[in-house]
Scaffold this active site. Sequence first.
Site, PDB file in Angstrom:
ATOM      1  N   ASN A  87     -58.282   9.717  24.715  1.00  0.00           N
ATOM      2  CA  ASN A  87     -57.576   8.442  24.645  1.00  0.00           C
ATOM      3  C   ASN A  87     -57.214   7.873  26.013  1.00  0.00           C
ATOM      4  O   ASN A  87     -57.011   6.669  26.156  1.00  0.00           O
ATOM      5  CB  ASN A  87     -56.299   8.621  23.810  1.00  0.00           C
ATOM      6  CG  ASN A  87     -55.382   7.437  23.886  1.00  0.00           C
ATOM      7  OD1 ASN A  87     -55.707   6.356  23.396  1.00  0.00           O
ATOM      8  ND2 ASN A  87     -54.229   7.609  24.520  1.00  0.00           N
ATOM      9  N   TYR A 152     -64.403  -1.856  33.952  1.00  0.00           N
ATOM     10  CA  TYR A 152     -63.660  -1.427  32.773  1.00  0.00           C
ATOM     11  C   TYR A 152     -64.486  -1.654  31.513  1.00  0.00           C
ATOM     12  O   TYR A 152     -64.664  -0.743  30.691  1.00  0.00           O
ATOM     13  CB  TYR A 152     -62.330  -2.174  32.664  1.00  0.00           C
ATOM     14  CG  TYR A 152     -61.602  -1.853  31.384  1.00  0.00           C
ATOM     15  CD1 TYR A 152     -60.951  -0.634  31.220  1.00  0.00           C
ATOM     16  CD2 TYR A 152     -61.587  -2.758  30.317  1.00  0.00           C
ATOM     17  CE1 TYR A 152     -60.311  -0.326  30.025  1.00  0.00           C
ATOM     18  CE2 TYR A 152     -60.941  -2.455  29.127  1.00  0.00           C
ATOM     19  CZ  TYR A 152     -60.302  -1.233  28.989  1.00  0.00           C
ATOM     20  OH  TYR A 152     -59.684  -0.930  27.795  1.00  0.00           O
ATOM     21  N   LYS A 156     -66.234   1.234  28.957  1.00  0.00           N
ATOM     22  CA  LYS A 156     -65.964   1.326  27.530  1.00  0.00           C
ATOM     23  C   LYS A 156     -67.239   1.158  26.696  1.00  0.00           C
ATOM     24  O   LYS A 156     -67.357   1.728  25.611  1.00  0.00           O
ATOM     25  CB  LYS A 156     -64.905   0.304  27.137  1.00  0.00           C
ATOM     26  CG  LYS A 156     -63.527   0.616  27.716  1.00  0.00           C
ATOM     27  CD  LYS A 156     -63.054   1.997  27.297  1.00  0.00           C
ATOM     28  CE  LYS A 156     -61.671   2.323  27.765  1.00  0.00           C
ATOM     29  NZ  LYS A 156     -61.195   3.664  27.311  1.00  0.00           N
TER      30      LYS A 156
END
Length: 260
Positions: A87, A152, A156
């Site tokens: 996470n 970023y 992801k």
Amino acid sequence: MGSYALITGASKGIGKAMASQLAAKGYNLLLIARTENELQLLADELIASYKVKVSYLSADLANQLSPKIVADWCRGLHAEVSILINNAGYGLWGDFAELALAEQLNMLQVNLNSVVELTYHLLPLLKNQERAYILNVSSMAAYQALPTLALYAASKAFIISFSRAIRYELKNTSVSVTVLSPGPTDTGFAHRAGLDRLADLADKFNMQPADVARIGLKGMFECKVEIIPGLLNKLSAYGAKHLNKAWIERISAGLYRNAK
């Protein structure tokens, strides 16, 4: 229940909510985050509320040595890890060429490399369980290129591709792999990334961490491949897939460039 769930980024937001919800189900916990006092407070709370075993380790996953340290710590505890939740993650706002390279590489270490390394090191423990789960937390940012959040969003997108690929590779084992892609969530992400103005806008659409955690864990236990919580987020992902990419990039650039 003797099984353990290991959660990174466990002291706040979605990770903290998942820890509480898994403890309520009777899972023992291995919690990883940077801030030791927050981990201790959470551990004490969960032990008192749910009578489960909780161990924690303060580790900065931006440190290249940390994933191996975490894995060795797990093995040293002889814990029967049946759930791995990757996470931990964060974003940096700004043009790629203008942000400090070292800061961007640290972000990639947390968002990308630590996920790969922890998964690699812990898979032997997970395979020993009759039923085991990996839940990798991606982001709605994964579904399109985002100027000023270039690395970023790319990191992801990697998480989704990686998760789907190893899910297929592990299909004949006891391990199921799921990827969760939240949209705006009340976790403080935007403020940490430097997106101050956008944070105020996102507050109007934010989901609560507990809701995202509940949806994510439900999908994980149901062995779903990808989970996008919230109708608005599902529509956004559909649009990112089917609309003109250049148009989406122009819209995104206009939105994010004025977010400071």
